[in-house]
Design a protein around this motif. Structure first.
Motif, PDB file in Angstrom:
ATOM      1  N   ALA A 172       0.851  -1.192   0.000  1.00 43.52           N
ATOM      2  CA  ALA A 172       0.000   0.000   0.000  1.00 43.52           C
ATOM      3  C   ALA A 172       0.889   1.246   0.000  1.00 43.52           C
ATOM      4  O   ALA A 172       1.832   1.330   0.787  1.00 43.52           O
ATOM      5  N   ARG A 232       2.298   4.885   0.794  1.00 40.90           N
ATOM      6  CA  ARG A 232       2.319   5.669   2.030  1.00 40.90           C
ATOM      7  C   ARG A 232       1.520   6.959   1.890  1.00 40.90           C
ATOM      8  O   ARG A 232       0.908   7.430   2.851  1.00 40.90           O
ATOM      9  N   ALA A 267      -1.408   9.134   0.204  1.00 40.54           N
ATOM     10  CA  ALA A 267      -2.622   9.360  -0.583  1.00 40.54           C
ATOM     11  C   ALA A 267      -3.042  10.826  -0.370  1.00 40.54           C
ATOM     12  O   ALA A 267      -2.416  11.550   0.413  1.00 40.54           O
ATOM     13  N   ASP A 322       5.867   6.296  -3.926  1.00 36.99           N
ATOM     14  CA  ASP A 322       5.198   5.614  -2.816  1.00 36.99           C
ATOM     15  C   ASP A 322       3.880   6.348  -2.510  1.00 36.99           C
ATOM     16  O   ASP A 322       3.522   6.569  -1.362  1.00 36.99           O
ATOM     17  N   SER A 323       3.198   6.725  -3.585  1.00 39.96           N
ATOM     18  CA  SER A 323       1.981   7.532  -3.429  1.00 39.96           C
ATOM     19  C   SER A 323       0.909   7.065  -4.406  1.00 39.96           C
ATOM     20  O   SER A 323       1.155   6.218  -5.266  1.00 39.96           O
ATOM     21  N   THR A 324      -0.263   7.675  -4.305  1.00 33.20           N
ATOM     22  CA  THR A 324      -1.361   7.406  -5.244  1.00 33.20           C
ATOM     23  C   THR A 324      -1.355   8.420  -6.396  1.00 33.20           C
ATOM     24  O   THR A 324      -2.397   8.679  -7.005  1.00 33.20           O
ATOM     25  N   ARG A 348      -7.653   7.662  -0.318  1.00 34.43           N
ATOM     26  CA  ARG A 348      -7.435   6.286   0.169  1.00 34.43           C
ATOM     27  C   ARG A 348      -8.564   5.368  -0.311  1.00 34.43           C
ATOM     28  O   ARG A 348      -8.313   4.255  -0.759  1.00 34.43           O
ATOM     29  N   GLU A 349      -9.781   5.848  -0.235  1.00 33.90           N
ATOM     30  CA  GLU A 349     -10.905   4.999  -0.643  1.00 33.90           C
ATOM     31  C   GLU A 349     -10.829   4.665  -2.135  1.00 33.90           C
ATOM     32  O   GLU A 349     -10.969   3.510  -2.540  1.00 33.90           O
ATOM     33  N   ALA A 358      -8.296   4.549  -3.964  1.00 31.44           N
ATOM     34  CA  ALA A 358      -7.139   3.689  -4.239  1.00 31.44           C
ATOM     35  C   ALA A 358      -7.307   2.312  -3.614  1.00 31.44           C
ATOM     36  O   ALA A 358      -6.413   1.472  -3.714  1.00 31.44           O
ATOM     37  N   LEU A 361      -7.447   1.600  -0.389  1.00 32.24           N
ATOM     38  CA  LEU A 361      -6.541   1.462   0.764  1.00 32.24           C
ATOM     39  C   LEU A 361      -7.339   1.391   2.070  1.00 32.24           C
ATOM     40  O   LEU A 361      -8.436   1.888   2.147  1.00 32.24           O
TER      41      LEU A 361
END
Lengths: 153, 153
Positions: free
Chosen positions: A2, A4, A6, A77-79, A148-149, A151, A153
């Motif tokens: 996942a 880190r 978002a 390390d992101s969306t 987050r949602e 993606a 996560l």
């Protein structure tokens, strides 16, 4: 794994230290040979004779070095969904061979998209500072990040 | 060799055709590996899964390809003294492997420096257009150029 970072993880005022990078003469010349073959980016003597004062990196090279620091520190390390552009770039001081550049990104603004659910815009101001504490480049852009949602996560 | 382009040679409205360049998958991956290792710039499948729709060049790569076209067409044959920055960059469409990009620079504004005799500022809007006639990138910046007299021409 996942990611880190978002959309929710960026807050206005968040400061992200990007680490640092030493710029070599070889890198300066290699980049310039490909993309910006002006004499002050290819040759020490031509650099000394220019207003830049020595063999110095193309401004576009500085942008690319900043991008690499951003990738290594948080973008990979992101969306991240990319960026529609760059608001401005200011090349404030020469970047000379041997300089050590440290980067920082500061979140200036954030908002959710009004048309694409789950997508948000994050505006950051980025700076590269040399070993003498001088800001050599300032750049602002707006990146797109999934929530987050969205993606999962 | 006397340079072709000095401050006086740019007029508001001057359009400079920059020629064209085909972008290869190898170049896209090589650039991304160095500076912008996001999956859609490294891998065809990841590109297809992204909003870009295929293996696509980093936006910074597009900036650098434009700079190369500008160098080859007029900057290296000019009295250029560099640029203080970039006013904006807009990445409007994906640049995909195999695309052929044509560039143009249009002079928007020019003025002599009020503090440095013999130096002038030339603001240009630059565009890269793909083989389908779509503008993929728009960028504006202000370059500094010596006058003919200051350059000893």
């Amino acid at each position: 794994m996942a990611p880190r970072w978002a959309f929710e993880d960026f807050e206005v005022g968040t400061e992200i230290e990007l680490g640092s990078k030493t710029v070599t003469a070889e890198e300066i010349v290699e980049f310039a040979s490909q993309f910006d073959a002006q004499p002050m980016h290819l040759d020490e003597e031509a650099g000394k004779a220019s207003i830049l004062g020595g063999l110095s990196a193309s401004g576009w090279h500085s942008c690319c070095m900043l991008m690499r620091l951003m990738c290594d520190r948080f973008l990979l390390d992101s969306t991240s969904q990319g960026a529609p552009g760059v608001d401005y770039v200011r090349w404030k001081k020469p970047v000379l061979a041997g300089d050590r550049l440290a980067g920082i990104s500061v979140v200036e603004e954030k908002r959710l998209s009004s048309t694409r659910p789950g997508l948000g815009f994050v505006t950051c101001r980025h700076e590269l500072t040399n070993q003498h504490g001088k800001v050599v480049m300032e750049l602002q852009n707006t990146g797109m990040f999934l929530t987050r949602e969205a993606a999962g996560l």
